[in-house]
Design a protein around this motif. Structure first.
Motif, PDB file in Angstrom:
ATOM      1  N   ALA A 108      -4.015   6.655  47.485  1.00 17.39           N
ATOM      2  CA  ALA A 108      -3.344   6.718  46.186  1.00 17.39           C
ATOM      3  C   ALA A 108      -4.157   5.957  45.146  1.00 17.39           C
ATOM      4  O   ALA A 108      -4.956   5.065  45.463  1.00 17.39           O
ATOM      5  CB  ALA A 108      -1.939   6.143  46.289  1.00 17.39           C
ATOM      6  N   GLY A 109      -3.958   6.323  43.887  1.00 20.09           N
ATOM      7  CA  GLY A 109      -4.678   5.630  42.827  1.00 20.09           C
ATOM      8  C   GLY A 109      -4.226   6.097  41.459  1.00 20.09           C
ATOM      9  O   GLY A 109      -3.302   6.900  41.316  1.00 20.09           O
ATOM     10  N   LYS A 110      -4.904   5.562  40.431  1.00 21.39           N
ATOM     11  CA  LYS A 110      -4.620   5.921  39.051  1.00 21.39           C
ATOM     12  C   LYS A 110      -5.898   6.436  38.405  1.00 21.39           C
ATOM     13  O   LYS A 110      -7.006   6.074  38.800  1.00 21.39           O
ATOM     14  CB  LYS A 110      -4.082   4.714  38.276  1.00 21.39           C
ATOM     15  CG  LYS A 110      -2.781   4.148  38.821  1.00 21.39           C
ATOM     16  CD  LYS A 110      -2.315   2.958  38.003  1.00 21.39           C
ATOM     17  CE  LYS A 110      -0.990   2.407  38.540  1.00 21.39           C
ATOM     18  NZ  LYS A 110      -0.513   1.246  37.734  1.00 21.39           N
ATOM     19  N   ALA A 111      -5.720   7.260  37.372  1.00 15.53           N
ATOM     20  CA  ALA A 111      -6.887   7.812  36.684  1.00 15.53           C
ATOM     21  C   ALA A 111      -6.493   8.236  35.290  1.00 15.53           C
ATOM     22  O   ALA A 111      -5.301   8.397  34.960  1.00 15.53           O
ATOM     23  CB  ALA A 111      -7.455   8.996  37.461  1.00 15.53           C
ATOM     24  N   THR A 112      -7.514   8.423  34.470  1.00 19.12           N
ATOM     25  CA  THR A 112      -7.314   8.880  33.103  1.00 19.12           C
ATOM     26  C   THR A 112      -8.207  10.080  32.840  1.00 19.12           C
ATOM     27  O   THR A 112      -9.392  10.080  33.195  1.00 19.12           O
ATOM     28  CB  THR A 112      -7.652   7.773  32.088  1.00 19.12           C
ATOM     29  OG1 THR A 112      -6.776   6.670  32.292  1.00 19.12           O
ATOM     30  CG2 THR A 112      -7.518   8.283  30.658  1.00 19.12           C
ATOM     31  N   GLY A 113      -7.607  11.088  32.246  1.00 18.63           N
ATOM     32  CA  GLY A 113      -8.390  12.243  31.826  1.00 18.63           C
ATOM     33  C   GLY A 113      -8.472  12.255  30.317  1.00 18.63           C
ATOM     34  O   GLY A 113      -7.439  12.359  29.632  1.00 18.63           O
TER      35      GLY A 113
END
Length: 706
Positions: A505-510
């Protein structure tokens, strides 16, 4: 193969006008047992051909080309009729090699009884025992022919004992060999006590063999008083014994053994008498179930020439001169030329060999018959009709495929398909050049229509055209037929369609922002991602509050993510089992758009893959292997070497009456099963079978990923 069509009844075609005067007999046995030689000897003895291997004008039974003759005999079913007394006997010769079991099953479908041909010097192989058990399961009458008795290593007595051991109860010889200096010169009839119709001294062991035969016949007799009378010492009339013998053979409960020497003709008259007197006519044999083309129930068929027309295409082939040739067994009614018929195809759906019906082969339509032929190998002789119970050949039926039903246009029917094994050896083919592509497509269409054991798969993920075959010999024949059809093809390694998922699991920005020159593009999304359990698929969740991402653009984000999942991430494989949660973002009143948020969604997933890592997933199949117990250890060890996980073992009860067999259930990566059909046959001498179905995707080990 070159098919010749001879016009007119004067060509010597054998015609039956009543089902009671027909016997349809399939010859089953391993390659080299002498089936084709026996057929030729029987045709010669009946005057159908002047010598073995020829037809009336001196050309070969199967073709003009000797090389084509050998290949055709080894891989294809053929029919040859002869007349014995007032009875027409259709001899159905089948291939002996295991890859062509589809042709054998077609022969069993077209026949009402079976002759199991075994070589006097080879013994009974396990594949033949398996076919015997299949026939027993459906009650098909059977007899055993011990052929090639003139072979230098022939052990006739030992072979008869081997047949009794292999095939079980009810297998007893009707005759014992008579020898002169070691050569087989005649057969001593255990019931008649004669040789060639003349009273003769019994050979050694005849008295015991005769007692065993009589006891076996009486045990199957419907007259319960016979056994008591026999045990009290009464001499049972030979005529009564013969009548009870023939009834027991026709019921499929008694299986006589007849030694035959094709080169000298010894045993041929006795074999023909057994076929005519003991084997059932089509009137006595159970016919396939039938329904309306809409699935509506239909009353059972009977072999009535005046009944509703119901025939089945049991084999199709293509010829350069006459086009498509359909070999047809008529179960009910009468086929006549210059009439329209209805062709129904079921695609081998739920009750056939394939897990799902192939919609390309499900069809219904009318076609007009031109001529009807009686087949003699590859030669066609025109006849005026074909009655219920008989076998004929039809030409130029444009849509008819193997397994299709031929019925009346005003009363269309659909026969239930016969069962076939699933082809499990994949072969990837590609046209050698662009100029070969059209010929490849056209020839493949003909081959798939004619051979229900061949399956064509166009894999949209690996971009390969895969032929699923029964084994290496089957694949070689298919490739040679493709090339003979004008398509030069190459083979390439079969690729397995893989999947990807996120490792954690993780976080990201587009972020997709372009504001220089012209109309700008602006979309920013903040997301959380996590892998899901295998088989969960894709979940898209929106937790946006306050309108940071306008509601009308949220579906755009999902659309962009799904498109990126189809394209793949690091491995170029579709992405599965991921939850994608949109938590926040930014939009611009002028520069934001549907396309911008699609791009931002895709970028967010790619950024998540870079930070969280990915796992390569490989398909895992659930495999069921049915094997004799003596090969269990070898198969279990081999499955382990293929990274397989054994789920359990059970007693194999798939073949009624068969013992000493085990069903192994395991999970094995699909990449390890590409040649399993070939390897399993080699490990078990052709005695094992297996099935497979997709189970799930699992992480692939590093050596597969690299």
């Amino acid at each position: 193969m070159a098919v010749r069509a001879d016009a007119g009844q004067g060509s010597g075609a054998i015609v039956a006008d009543s089902p009671t005067a027909i016997r349809n007999v399939v010859l089953v046995g391993p390659s080299g047992s002498g089936k084709t030689t026996l057929v030729e000897a029987l045709l010669t003895s009946a005057g159908v051909i002047p010598r073995a291997g020829t037809i009336g004008d001196g050309s070969t039974v199967c073709d003009h080309d000797p090389a084509a003759v050998r290949q055709q005999r080894s891989v294809a079913l053929s029919v040859a009729p002869l007349k014995h007394g007032n009875v027409k006997i259709n001899l159905i010769d089948t291939p002996g090699y295991g890859d062509f079991v589809g042709e054998v099953r077609a022969g069993l479908r077209a026949a009402d009884a079976a002759l199991f041909v075994v070589c006097a010097s080879e013994g009974v192989d396990a594949a033949t025992v398996g076919l015997w058990a299949e026939c027993a399961a459906v009650g098909m009458p059977r007899a055993v022919v011990v052929a090639r008795c003139d072979h230098q290593r022939a052990d006739l007595e030992g072979e008869i004992g081997g047949c009794q051991d292999a095939f079980g109860a009810g297998v007893l010889p009707l005759y014992l060999p008579v020898r002169d200096g070691g050569a087989l010169t005649g057969l001593y009839g255990l019931l008649s006590r004669t040789v060639g119709g003349q009273t003769a001294d019994p050979p050694e062991g005849a008295d015991q063999a005769r007692n065993d035969l009589i006891e076996g016949i009486i045990a199957e007799s419907e007259d319960e008083s016979l056994m008591e009378r026999y045990l009290e010492g009464e001499e049972i009339d030979t005529g009564t014994l013969v009548t009870d013998l023939e009834k027991a053979v026709a019921r499929g409960s008694f299986h006589p053994v007849v030694p035959v020497c094709a080169s000298s003709g010894t045993g041929l008259p006795e074999l023909l008498e057994l076929v005519v007197g003991g084997f059932p006519s089509p009137v006595e044999h159970l016919l396939p179930t039938v329904s309306g083309v809409d699935g509506a129930a239909h009353e059972p068929l009977t072999a009535d020439p005046d009944g509703p027309l119901a025939a089945e295409v049991v084999r199709t082939s293509a010829d350069a001169y006459v086009g498509r040739v359909s070999l047809v067994r008529v179960f009910s009614g009468t086929l006549r030329p210059e009439r329209s018929v209805h062709i129904s195809g079921h695609g081998w759906g739920e009750n056939g060999s394939r897990a799902e019906a192939d919609e390309e082969h499900v069809h219904d339509g009318d076609e007009r018959l031109a001529h009807i032929y009686s087949p003699l190998g590859a030669n066609l002789r025109e006849v005026s009709s074909c009655v219920a119970g008989d076998i004929c050949a039809l030409t130029k039926l444009g849509t008819a495929e193997t397994g299709d039903t031929v019925s009346a246009t005003d009363h269309p029917l659909l026969l239930a398909p016969w069962r076939l094994p699933e082809p499990l050896l994949p072969v990837a083919v590609v046209a050698h050049s662009r100029g070969d592509e059209d010929a490849l497509v056209k020839t493949l269409a003909r081959l798939v229509a004619s051979d229900p054991t061949l399956r064509l798969e166009r894999n949209q993920e690996t971009h390969q055209m895969v032929l699923w075959c029964m084994g290496e010999a089957h694949a070689d024949v298919i490739l040679s037929r493709l090339r003979a059809g004008g398509a030069e093809v190459d083979t390439e390694p079969v690729r397995v369609a893989m999947r990807e998922t996120l490792a954690k699991a993780g976080k990201a920005t587009g972020r997709h922002v372009k504001q220089s020159g012209g109309h700008g593009q602006f979309a920013v999304v903040h997301v959380e991602v996590e892998p899901l359990p295998r088989g969960s698929g894709f979940e898209f969740v929106s937790k946006v509050v306050g309108g940071s991402v306008p509601t009308n653009y949220i579906p755009s984000v999902e659309k962009g993510v799904r498109a990126q999942m189809e394209r793949g991430l690091t491995e170029g494989c579709p992405v599965v089992d991921v939850r994608f949660t949109l938590v926040d973002g930014k939009a611009h009143s002028v520069d934001s758009s549907d396309a911008a948020f699609q791009t931002a969604g895709a970028l967010a997933l790619r950024e998540a893959a870079a930070s969280c890592g990915t796992l390569l997933l490989e398909p895992v199949d659930e495999v069921s292997v049915r094997i004799p117990d003596e090969h269990l250890g070898t198969v279990l060890g081999d499955l382990s070497s293929r990274r397989g996980r054994v789920l359990g073992t059970d007693v194999d009860e798939s073949i009624p009456g068969a013992t000493g067999r085990t069903l192994v259930r395991a999970e094995v990566p699909a990449a390890e099963l590409l040649r399993y059909a070939v390897d399993l046959r080699a490990m078990t001498s052709g005695t094992a079978t297996f099935t497979r179905r997709f189970a799930r995707y699992d992480p692939a080990p590093q050596h597969v990923r690299s």
